[in-house]
Design a protein around this motif. Structure first.
Motif, PDB file in Angstrom:
ATOM      1  N   ASP A 184       0.773  -1.445   0.345  1.00  0.00           N
ATOM      2  CA  ASP A 184       0.152  -0.251  -0.254  1.00  0.00           C
ATOM      3  C   ASP A 184       1.054   0.923  -0.462  1.00  0.00           C
ATOM      4  O   ASP A 184       0.751   2.063  -0.666  1.00  0.00           O
ATOM      5  CB  ASP A 184      -0.949   0.008   1.016  1.00  0.00           C
ATOM      6  N   VAL A 210      -4.415   2.282  -3.805  1.00  0.00           N
ATOM      7  CA  VAL A 210      -4.071   2.198  -2.876  1.00  0.00           C
ATOM      8  C   VAL A 210      -5.721   1.965  -1.320  1.00  0.00           C
ATOM      9  O   VAL A 210      -5.521   0.908  -0.994  1.00  0.00           O
ATOM     10  CB  VAL A 210      -3.365   3.657  -2.451  1.00  0.00           C
ATOM     11  N   TYR A 211      -6.833   2.803  -1.872  1.00  0.00           N
ATOM     12  CA  TYR A 211      -8.021   2.409  -1.348  1.00  0.00           C
ATOM     13  C   TYR A 211      -8.907   1.733  -2.342  1.00  0.00           C
ATOM     14  O   TYR A 211      -9.617   1.436  -1.744  1.00  0.00           O
ATOM     15  CB  TYR A 211      -8.282   4.463  -1.261  1.00  0.00           C
ATOM     16  N   PHE A 214      -5.761  -1.907  -0.769  1.00  0.00           N
ATOM     17  CA  PHE A 214      -6.245  -1.840   0.651  1.00  0.00           C
ATOM     18  C   PHE A 214      -7.070  -0.907   1.249  1.00  0.00           C
ATOM     19  O   PHE A 214      -6.385   0.478   1.801  1.00  0.00           O
ATOM     20  CB  PHE A 214      -4.790  -1.034   1.051  1.00  0.00           C
ATOM     21  N   SER A 217      -6.316   0.606   5.114  1.00  0.00           N
ATOM     22  CA  SER A 217      -4.372   0.836   4.873  1.00  0.00           C
ATOM     23  C   SER A 217      -5.011   2.865   5.637  1.00  0.00           C
ATOM     24  O   SER A 217      -5.123   3.030   4.960  1.00  0.00           O
ATOM     25  CB  SER A 217      -3.859   1.231   3.542  1.00  0.00           C
ATOM     26  N   ALA A 220      -5.092   5.322   2.700  1.00  0.00           N
ATOM     27  CA  ALA A 220      -5.900   5.545   1.321  1.00  0.00           C
ATOM     28  C   ALA A 220      -6.799   6.373   1.563  1.00  0.00           C
ATOM     29  O   ALA A 220      -7.069   6.168   0.395  1.00  0.00           O
ATOM     30  CB  ALA A 220      -7.024   4.225   2.145  1.00  0.00           C
TER      31      ALA A 220
END
Length: 269
Positions: A184, A210-211, A214, A217, A220
């Motif tokens: 991430d 990323v979001y 994950f 995360s 995110a």
């Protein structure tokens, strides 16, 4: 004279009687019931005293262990804060670069030009013998230490502003560890570097990864915020507002959510 003799006789007889009288025996209380009970009580208290000593020793050990745990928690919190400070500093530096004109990236692709060749004589093409494919070697599983070392190496290139090298290292990292512990973060920093070098489509793709891949995360919310900023810079206010609003609901009480709220206020939402 007779009286004197009588007195002396009485004294002598009383002395003899006193010497002949026996003294009472010395009493030993230990032989009586009360003495035996007292001795038994002392012996029965001995295990309790030993138990109290052990309890006190255990209490001292527990206090020492608590002190060790508190010290370790303090050290861990310091390390987390240090890492967060590094990330914050990198974000500020990258944002300053993003506000500039950006750095160009080599995107030229090699192409092969074919020129038509006139053939005078028609010949039968000879069959081409294809080489046998080589057996694919299975990649050995990498350890957590190797993963961390690879990410640290790529992140060092980001910190040192070696963006071309950082892009190669981060992309290689994601090929090796697509679902790793630091994947991430790798997507986030890769998107940030692409934004700096003004490759907007690549930056959007990595921030979105990323979001979407994950969602839990820590990066995110910030990745979604950076993507919303890109849409706002491109005058796509609808998508920007949509992402800002999503951040405030999905990642409430986070730093990204507070920033998104302020940006919504500036837009007038």
């Amino acid at each position: 004279m007779n009286k004197l003799c009588l007195i002396m006789a009485i004294c002598i007889s009383s002395t003899v009687y006193a010497e002949s009288r026996k003294l009472p025996p010395i009493i030993n209380n230990s032989t009586y019931a009360n003495g035996a009970a007292y001795s038994g009580q002392a012996s029965s208290n001995q295990p309790m005293l030993e138990m109290l000593v052990r309890v006190e020793a255990l209490q001292v050990e527990v206090q020492q262990l608590r002190g060790t745990i508190e010290q370790q928690n303090h050290d861990i919190n310091n390390l987390k804060q240090r890492q967060q400070n590094i990330y914050t500093d990198m974000n500020m530096r990258l944002q300053q670069l993003e506000t500039g004109a950006g750095i160009s990236i080599d995107s030229s692709k090699s192409a092969v030009l074919y020129t038509p060749v006139k053939r005078q004589n028609t010949t039968i093409p000879t069959p081409v013998q294809r080489a046998k494919p080589k057996p694919v070697k299975k990649a050995k599983p990498r350890s957590k230490a190797e993963e961390k070392s690879a990410f640290d190496k790529a992140f060092t290139s980001v910190k040192d502003s070696h963006y071309q090298q950082a892009i190669k290292q981060l992309e290689q990292f994601l090929r090796d560890y697509p679902n790793g512990t630091y994947s991430d973060n790798a997507y986030f920093w890769l998107g940030s570097v692409y934004k700096v070098v003004n490759d907007i489509p690549a930056a959007q793709k990595n921030f979105e990864a990323v979001y979407t891949q994950f969602p839990k995360s820590e990066k995110a919310g910030m990745a979604m915020l950076k993507l919303a900023d890109i849409y706002r810079e491109e005058n796509d206010s609808a998508k920007a507002v949509q992402l800002y609003t999503q951040i405030t609901s999905q990642y409430a009480d986070s730093t990204a959510a507070h920033i998104a709220e302020k940006k919504l206020q500036n837009i007038g939402q």
